[in-house]
Scaffold this motif. Sequence first.
Motif, PDB file in Angstrom:
ATOM      1  N   THR A  68      -8.971  -7.007   4.379  1.00  0.00           N
ATOM      2  CA  THR A  68      -7.990  -6.813   5.429  1.00  0.00           C
ATOM      3  C   THR A  68      -7.260  -8.129   5.670  1.00  0.00           C
ATOM      4  O   THR A  68      -7.892  -9.163   5.886  1.00  0.00           O
ATOM      5  CB  THR A  68      -8.673  -6.364   6.739  1.00  0.00           C
ATOM      6  OG1 THR A  68      -9.436  -5.193   6.466  1.00  0.00           O
ATOM      7  CG2 THR A  68      -7.659  -6.067   7.813  1.00  0.00           C
ATOM      8  N   GLN A  69      -5.939  -8.076   5.580  1.00  0.00           N
ATOM      9  CA  GLN A  69      -5.088  -9.230   5.877  1.00  0.00           C
ATOM     10  C   GLN A  69      -3.977  -8.750   6.787  1.00  0.00           C
ATOM     11  O   GLN A  69      -3.047  -8.079   6.333  1.00  0.00           O
ATOM     12  CB  GLN A  69      -4.508  -9.833   4.599  1.00  0.00           C
ATOM     13  CG  GLN A  69      -5.548 -10.502   3.734  1.00  0.00           C
ATOM     14  CD  GLN A  69      -4.940 -11.150   2.509  1.00  0.00           C
ATOM     15  OE1 GLN A  69      -3.978 -10.655   1.939  1.00  0.00           O
ATOM     16  NE2 GLN A  69      -5.518 -12.254   2.099  1.00  0.00           N
ATOM     17  N   GLY A  70      -4.095  -9.060   8.076  1.00  0.00           N
ATOM     18  CA  GLY A  70      -3.117  -8.559   9.040  1.00  0.00           C
ATOM     19  C   GLY A  70      -3.164  -7.047   9.078  1.00  0.00           C
ATOM     20  O   GLY A  70      -4.218  -6.450   9.281  1.00  0.00           O
ATOM     21  N   ASN A  71      -2.011  -6.404   8.850  1.00  0.00           N
ATOM     22  CA  ASN A  71      -1.940  -4.944   8.823  1.00  0.00           C
ATOM     23  C   ASN A  71      -2.198  -4.366   7.442  1.00  0.00           C
ATOM     24  O   ASN A  71      -2.229  -3.151   7.273  1.00  0.00           O
ATOM     25  CB  ASN A  71      -0.563  -4.469   9.319  1.00  0.00           C
ATOM     26  CG  ASN A  71      -0.372  -4.768  10.784  1.00  0.00           C
ATOM     27  OD1 ASN A  71      -1.333  -4.799  11.549  1.00  0.00           O
ATOM     28  ND2 ASN A  71       0.867  -4.995  11.189  1.00  0.00           N
ATOM     29  N   ASP A  72      -2.339  -5.234   6.438  1.00  0.00           N
ATOM     30  CA  ASP A  72      -2.548  -4.777   5.068  1.00  0.00           C
ATOM     31  C   ASP A  72      -4.033  -4.650   4.756  1.00  0.00           C
ATOM     32  O   ASP A  72      -4.846  -5.468   5.175  1.00  0.00           O
ATOM     33  CB  ASP A  72      -1.909  -5.750   4.075  1.00  0.00           C
ATOM     34  CG  ASP A  72      -0.406  -5.828   4.228  1.00  0.00           C
ATOM     35  OD1 ASP A  72       0.208  -4.815   4.613  1.00  0.00           O
ATOM     36  OD2 ASP A  72       0.150  -6.913   3.962  1.00  0.00           O
ATOM     37  N   ARG A  73      -4.344  -3.607   3.987  1.00  0.00           N
ATOM     38  CA  ARG A  73      -5.703  -3.402   3.495  1.00  0.00           C
ATOM     39  C   ARG A  73      -5.620  -3.049   2.022  1.00  0.00           C
ATOM     40  O   ARG A  73      -4.738  -2.292   1.618  1.00  0.00           O
ATOM     41  CB  ARG A  73      -6.389  -2.253   4.228  1.00  0.00           C
ATOM     42  CG  ARG A  73      -6.635  -2.510   5.665  1.00  0.00           C
ATOM     43  CD  ARG A  73      -7.404  -1.420   6.349  1.00  0.00           C
ATOM     44  NE  ARG A  73      -7.322  -0.119   5.695  1.00  0.00           N
ATOM     45  CZ  ARG A  73      -7.874   0.972   6.154  1.00  0.00           C
ATOM     46  NH1 ARG A  73      -8.530   0.946   7.275  1.00  0.00           N
ATOM     47  NH2 ARG A  73      -7.767   2.118   5.510  1.00  0.00           N
ATOM     48  N   TYR A  74      -6.507  -3.613   1.240  1.00  0.00           N
ATOM     49  CA  TYR A  74      -6.579  -3.212  -0.152  1.00  0.00           C
ATOM     50  C   TYR A  74      -8.019  -3.286  -0.614  1.00  0.00           C
ATOM     51  O   TYR A  74      -8.832  -4.011  -0.060  1.00  0.00           O
ATOM     52  CB  TYR A  74      -5.650  -4.051  -1.038  1.00  0.00           C
ATOM     53  CG  TYR A  74      -5.866  -5.542  -0.976  1.00  0.00           C
ATOM     54  CD1 TYR A  74      -6.630  -6.182  -1.926  1.00  0.00           C
ATOM     55  CD2 TYR A  74      -5.290  -6.315   0.036  1.00  0.00           C
ATOM     56  CE1 TYR A  74      -6.835  -7.550  -1.883  1.00  0.00           C
ATOM     57  CE2 TYR A  74      -5.478  -7.679   0.088  1.00  0.00           C
ATOM     58  CZ  TYR A  74      -6.259  -8.291  -0.876  1.00  0.00           C
ATOM     59  OH  TYR A  74      -6.463  -9.640  -0.828  1.00  0.00           O
ATOM     60  N   ASP A  75      -8.337  -2.477  -1.602  1.00  0.00           N
ATOM     61  CA  ASP A  75      -9.699  -2.348  -2.093  1.00  0.00           C
ATOM     62  C   ASP A  75      -9.834  -3.005  -3.449  1.00  0.00           C
ATOM     63  O   ASP A  75      -8.946  -2.900  -4.297  1.00  0.00           O
ATOM     64  CB  ASP A  75     -10.091  -0.870  -2.194  1.00  0.00           C
ATOM     65  CG  ASP A  75     -10.025  -0.158  -0.852  1.00  0.00           C
ATOM     66  OD1 ASP A  75     -10.060  -0.855   0.175  1.00  0.00           O
ATOM     67  OD2 ASP A  75      -9.961   1.078  -0.843  1.00  0.00           O
ATOM     68  N   ARG A  76     -10.971  -3.700  -3.648  1.00  0.00           N
ATOM     69  CA  ARG A  76     -11.233  -4.399  -4.899  1.00  0.00           C
ATOM     70  C   ARG A  76     -12.618  -4.031  -5.409  1.00  0.00           C
ATOM     71  O   ARG A  76     -13.575  -4.000  -4.652  1.00  0.00           O
ATOM     72  CB  ARG A  76     -11.114  -5.900  -4.715  1.00  0.00           C
ATOM     73  CG  ARG A  76      -9.716  -6.331  -4.252  1.00  0.00           C
ATOM     74  CD  ARG A  76      -9.514  -7.813  -4.336  1.00  0.00           C
ATOM     75  NE  ARG A  76      -9.441  -8.277  -5.709  1.00  0.00           N
ATOM     76  CZ  ARG A  76      -8.328  -8.307  -6.439  1.00  0.00           C
ATOM     77  NH1 ARG A  76      -7.193  -7.884  -5.937  1.00  0.00           N
ATOM     78  NH2 ARG A  76      -8.345  -8.749  -7.678  1.00  0.00           N
ATOM     79  N   ARG A  77     -12.695  -3.766  -6.713  1.00  0.00           N
ATOM     80  CA  ARG A  77     -13.968  -3.469  -7.384  1.00  0.00           C
ATOM     81  C   ARG A  77     -14.596  -4.786  -7.819  1.00  0.00           C
ATOM     82  O   ARG A  77     -13.918  -5.664  -8.356  1.00  0.00           O
ATOM     83  CB  ARG A  77     -13.696  -2.586  -8.609  1.00  0.00           C
ATOM     84  CG  ARG A  77     -14.918  -2.287  -9.441  1.00  0.00           C
ATOM     85  CD  ARG A  77     -14.535  -1.474 -10.667  1.00  0.00           C
ATOM     86  NE  ARG A  77     -13.685  -2.232 -11.571  1.00  0.00           N
ATOM     87  CZ  ARG A  77     -14.103  -2.845 -12.672  1.00  0.00           C
ATOM     88  NH1 ARG A  77     -15.371  -2.806 -13.017  1.00  0.00           N
ATOM     89  NH2 ARG A  77     -13.261  -3.509 -13.441  1.00  0.00           N
ATOM     90  N   VAL A  78     -15.895  -4.934  -7.610  1.00  0.00           N
ATOM     91  CA  VAL A  78     -16.632  -6.143  -7.984  1.00  0.00           C
ATOM     92  C   VAL A  78     -17.346  -5.889  -9.317  1.00  0.00           C
ATOM     93  O   VAL A  78     -17.955  -4.836  -9.504  1.00  0.00           O
ATOM     94  CB  VAL A  78     -17.669  -6.514  -6.905  1.00  0.00           C
ATOM     95  CG1 VAL A  78     -18.472  -7.734  -7.317  1.00  0.00           C
ATOM     96  CG2 VAL A  78     -16.993  -6.728  -5.560  1.00  0.00           C
TER      97      VAL A  78
END
Length: 129
Positions: free
Chosen positions: A72-82
């Motif tokens: 989560t960065q401010g209003n942005d959300r993104y998903d990352r695979r580890v």
Amino acid sequence: MKYRGKSIDNDTWIEGDLCHSADGRSQYGIGYLIDNSKYNVVSVKTETIGMGSYLLDSNGREIYAGDVLRITQGNDRYDRRVYWSKNNACFETDLAKGHGMNRMLLSSLNLKRAAVIGNIYDNPDLITP
């Protein structure tokens, strides 16, 4: 190193040491101490084995290869695979869906803004478009 994998018997997650079969077959198990005198090994599904990173997300949960992080960065959300990169000998992440910056070192992410939201085995919908 610490690993986890899903039990062949009941599909529960087991954490501990990675154990290989002594007879050369490709069976794997996760071993852990029951108490100071007993050690147990549980057979796990090979495709679910993930190495622990010893890094924690914003909730204090340990991050494993195969996890999906929500950043989560401010209003942005993104998903990352580890995942574990054999070529670079480190944990890396890539975008679970969509486009944009692809590979990043797990250690370069601000993990105070990251939360494990699932994994690629229990939640395949997190990584497919």
